[in-house]
Design a protein around this motif. Structure first.
Motif, PDB file in Angstrom:
ATOM      1  N   PHE A  47      -2.461   4.985   1.460  1.00 46.99           N
ATOM      2  CA  PHE A  47      -2.435   5.062   0.003  1.00 46.99           C
ATOM      3  C   PHE A  47      -3.830   5.426  -0.481  1.00 46.99           C
ATOM      4  O   PHE A  47      -4.764   4.626  -0.361  1.00 46.99           O
ATOM      5  CB  PHE A  47      -2.006   3.719  -0.596  1.00 46.99           C
TER       6      PHE A  47
ATOM      7  N   PRO B 131      -7.222  -3.291  -7.320  1.00 49.75           N
ATOM      8  CA  PRO B 131      -7.441  -3.418  -5.882  1.00 49.75           C
ATOM      9  C   PRO B 131      -8.828  -3.989  -5.612  1.00 49.75           C
ATOM     10  O   PRO B 131      -9.739  -3.847  -6.437  1.00 49.75           O
ATOM     11  CB  PRO B 131      -7.323  -1.968  -5.382  1.00 49.75           C
TER      12      PRO B 131
ATOM     13  N   ALA C  14       6.288   0.006   0.139  1.00 49.24           N
ATOM     14  CA  ALA C  14       4.977  -0.200  -0.487  1.00 49.24           C
ATOM     15  C   ALA C  14       5.007   0.261  -1.937  1.00 49.24           C
ATOM     16  O   ALA C  14       4.426  -0.388  -2.821  1.00 49.24           O
ATOM     17  CB  ALA C  14       3.902   0.549   0.288  1.00 49.24           C
TER      18      ALA C  14
ATOM     19  N   GLU D  83       4.033  -2.279  -4.892  1.00 48.26           N
ATOM     20  CA  GLU D  83       2.728  -2.073  -5.540  1.00 48.26           C
ATOM     21  C   GLU D  83       2.838  -1.392  -6.898  1.00 48.26           C
ATOM     22  O   GLU D  83       1.966  -0.624  -7.283  1.00 48.26           O
ATOM     23  CB  GLU D  83       1.822  -1.261  -4.604  1.00 48.26           C
TER      24      GLU D  83
ATOM     25  N   THR E  23      -0.053   0.614  -9.042  1.00 46.70           N
ATOM     26  CA  THR E  23       0.156   1.981  -9.527  1.00 46.70           C
ATOM     27  C   THR E  23      -0.102   2.061 -11.032  1.00 46.70           C
ATOM     28  O   THR E  23      -0.766   2.985 -11.521  1.00 46.70           O
ATOM     29  CB  THR E  23       1.593   2.447  -9.213  1.00 46.70           C
TER      30      THR E  23
ATOM     31  N   GLN F  37      -6.150   3.444   1.864  1.00 46.61           N
ATOM     32  CA  GLN F  37      -5.798   2.097   2.312  1.00 46.61           C
ATOM     33  C   GLN F  37      -4.594   2.172   3.255  1.00 46.61           C
ATOM     34  O   GLN F  37      -3.655   2.939   3.014  1.00 46.61           O
ATOM     35  CB  GLN F  37      -5.470   1.198   1.125  1.00 46.61           C
TER      36      GLN F  37
ATOM     37  N   ILE G 298      -1.137   1.273   4.966  1.00 49.02           N
ATOM     38  CA  ILE G 298       0.149   0.643   4.659  1.00 49.02           C
ATOM     39  C   ILE G 298       0.881   0.450   5.985  1.00 49.02           C
ATOM     40  O   ILE G 298       1.031   1.389   6.767  1.00 49.02           O
ATOM     41  CB  ILE G 298       1.003   1.529   3.731  1.00 49.02           C
TER      42      ILE G 298
ATOM     43  N   THR H 174       3.332  -3.291   3.614  1.00 45.97           N
ATOM     44  CA  THR H 174       2.248  -4.120   3.092  1.00 45.97           C
ATOM     45  C   THR H 174       0.956  -3.309   3.028  1.00 45.97           C
ATOM     46  O   THR H 174       0.553  -2.688   4.005  1.00 45.97           O
ATOM     47  CB  THR H 174       2.023  -5.362   3.977  1.00 45.97           C
ATOM     48  N   LEU H 175       0.321  -3.328   1.857  1.00 46.75           N
ATOM     49  CA  LEU H 175      -0.943  -2.622   1.672  1.00 46.75           C
ATOM     50  C   LEU H 175      -2.068  -3.461   2.255  1.00 46.75           C
ATOM     51  O   LEU H 175      -2.242  -4.623   1.904  1.00 46.75           O
ATOM     52  CB  LEU H 175      -1.169  -2.383   0.175  1.00 46.75           C
ATOM     53  N   GLN H 176      -2.825  -2.875   3.177  1.00 49.14           N
ATOM     54  CA  GLN H 176      -3.905  -3.579   3.856  1.00 49.14           C
ATOM     55  C   GLN H 176      -5.242  -3.204   3.214  1.00 49.14           C
ATOM     56  O   GLN H 176      -5.508  -2.028   2.994  1.00 49.14           O
ATOM     57  CB  GLN H 176      -3.958  -3.188   5.347  1.00 49.14           C
ATOM     58  N   PHE H 177      -6.075  -4.205   2.957  1.00 50.70           N
ATOM     59  CA  PHE H 177      -7.406  -3.923   2.436  1.00 50.70           C
ATOM     60  C   PHE H 177      -8.412  -4.312   3.510  1.00 50.70           C
ATOM     61  O   PHE H 177      -8.627  -5.484   3.787  1.00 50.70           O
ATOM     62  CB  PHE H 177      -7.658  -4.693   1.136  1.00 50.70           C
TER      63      PHE H 177
END
Length: 500
Positions: A265, A296, A350, A354, A358, A398, A400, A410-413
């Protein structure tokens, strides 16, 4: 078009700080290995590593509030902060080693001491910051951290921020002198000059278009000369994909099972840069606030003293935005092109999860300059529009993926290494803390991809990075010894300012 194929030991894709760090480590550990680098741009460190494309913060969790979270019982979890700080210590140790070897002749070309501060407003956030301070200050890695709610002390710490402030809402800040400003672009260029002197073949304006596994086990790369259009074929025993946002599409081309069900993303960013020397001189710190609800983690607002091209400057941001490009110099088709049959459900999940993010990014894209100035004035009440310009920062992609805790999409940071089971190829995905932890991440690549060599290399690694394999948080005397040594070598020692 050329059908000629050349073979080598190692190929590094991308001339950013990650490839530079891995190349420098390998040249110490296996100097006889032949290394080639392919970079589609004209110079090293032009994308994410470039000094104008990132915050330039030596991420050690000294001021970044998103690395500490409040638990359900009200206590503050500082485990991630400790982990990131320890990882940044590894980078400082390796840089110090390179200074002592005269690879880096003047560390001030890329690293400068600068106080790191956290700033919050409102009773709830003041209470959180105090608990965070109490939890961190018990740990030797955060020794010297101060906490204050006293407006007079805050004026001494951050005069520009406190000047003209009329709100009576409670405020609090923490301050620690051991923070750093790091010019990762300059560091990258220094390391590539070193690699060039060690006979590493660096091919700029060469774009890797395809990667596939040959029958003999080597990885074959199709590489196009950007200027001439000539196609070359290169093969290697080991390939590292360190192309920033461009890493995911190349990883997908490898076809390795580990590349499946992973998406990306993209998030773009803007910074405001001050052009008034008088304003710049009134501030000397990196001051991090709290991210707004729905924002974010990489969008935590901060006001940063920076050293770029030998000059002190001042940046505020980042303002997040959305672009389908995976690189600043990428294509508007990058995002749609990364959607594959094996990750489409992950990406759709995702997208549903999210929606708030967005919406936030759309709002950020629509911000006018005056709206940005309003956000700046939350930090600098007296900020004037004519003193500030806008610069476009780098793209961050990022990760996903499907996880046990977060479920599908799941969005990973964070930063993540993806490698083949046999260790023959690895890619780096993700963003912050990124470059600050480059040495830790590249040591992880070595552990995953060269397990048989690691026992031979261990003594040399510990010479370069003395705390390798050791948790400094539990070894206060060792930390103090190493910290004193690296700070002196890197020129980070300075007289502590005393505030009454």
């Amino acid at each position: 078009m050329s059908n000629r194929q050349t073979s080598t030991d190692v190929i590094l894709i991308g001339a950013g700080v990650m490839s530079a760090t891995l190349g420098a480590l390998l040249k110490e550990l296996a100097p006889e290995w032949e290394i080639k680098v392919f970079e589609k741009l004209a110079n090293a460190g032009e994308e994410s590593s470039n000094e104008w494309n990132n915050a330039g913060t030596g991420h050690a969790a000294l001021c970044e509030l998103n690395y500490t979270s409040e638990k359900s019982d009200g206590s503050v979890d500082v485990s991630k902060a400790i982990k990131i700080n320890e990882q940044f210590q590894l980078s400082k140790q390796f840089w110090s080693y390179l200074v002592n070897k005269n690879v880096i002749q003047n560390p001030q070309d890329f690293i400068m001491p600068i106080p790191h501060m956290s700033l919050v407003q409102g009773e709830k956030d003041v209470a959180f910051l105090k608990k965070r301070f109490e939890a961190l200050s018990k740990n030797p890695l955060f020794q010297g951290m101060e906490f204050s709610t006293d407006p007079e002390k805050l004026k001494k710490w951050m005069p520009l921020i406190m000047e003209g402030r009329t709100s009576h809402e409670p405020m609090a800040a923490t301050k620690i002198e051991s923070g750093t400003d790091v010019n990762f672009g300059a560091l990258t260029r220094i390391l590539f000059e070193h690699l060039k002197s060690k006979h590493v073949q660096i091919h700029y304006k060469h774009s890797v278009e395809n990667i596939k596994r040959a029958n003999d086990g080597l990885w074959e790369l199709k590489v196009r000369n950007v200027d001439s259009g000539v196609v070359e074929h290169h093969a290697a025993k080991f390939v590292f994909i360190g192309g920033g946002g461009g890493s995911l599409p190349l990883l997908q081309k490898t076809g390795i099972p580990e590349s499946k069900r992973i998406g990306g993303f993209p998030v773009s960013g803007l910074f405001m840069v001050c052009k008034n020397p008088e304003v710049i001189e009134k501030h000397h710190a990196k001051v991090y606030g709290k991210a707004k609800v729905g924002a974010p983690p990489m969008s935590v607002p901060h006001l940063d003293t920076r050293y770029i091209n030998g000059e002190k400057t001042l940046l505020f941001g980042p303002f997040a935005g959305f672009s389908p490009k995976f690189l600043k110099t990428g294509s508007y088709f990058d995002l749609i092109g990364s959607v594959k049959p094996n990750n489409v459900l992950t990406m759709l999940a995702a997208g549903i999860k999210e929606m708030a993010l967005t919406k936030y990014l759309i709002q950020q894209v629509m911000l006018s300059n005056e709206k940005r100035m309003e956000e700046l004035r939350e930090f600098i009440p007296n900020a004037k529009s004519e003193d500030w310009d806008i610069i476009v920062a780098g793209q961050r992609v990022q990760v996903i993926k499907d996880t046990e805790t977060g479920g599908k999409g799941t969005l990973q940071f964070g930063t993540e290494v993806v490698s083949a089971a046999d260790g023959s190829i690895a890619a780096l995905l993700g963003a912050s803390p990124g470059a600050s932890t480059a040495v830790h991440v590249m040591l992880e690549v070595l552990e995953k991809c060269f397990p048989e060599q690691m026992h031979v290399w261990e003594a040399k690694i510990k010479e370069m990075v003395p705390s390798y394999g050791i948790s400094l948080a539990g070894k206060p005397e060792l930390f103090q010894q190493i910290d004193a040594s690296t700070s002196e070598t890197l020129g980070l020692c300075k007289k502590k300012l005393v505030y009454s």
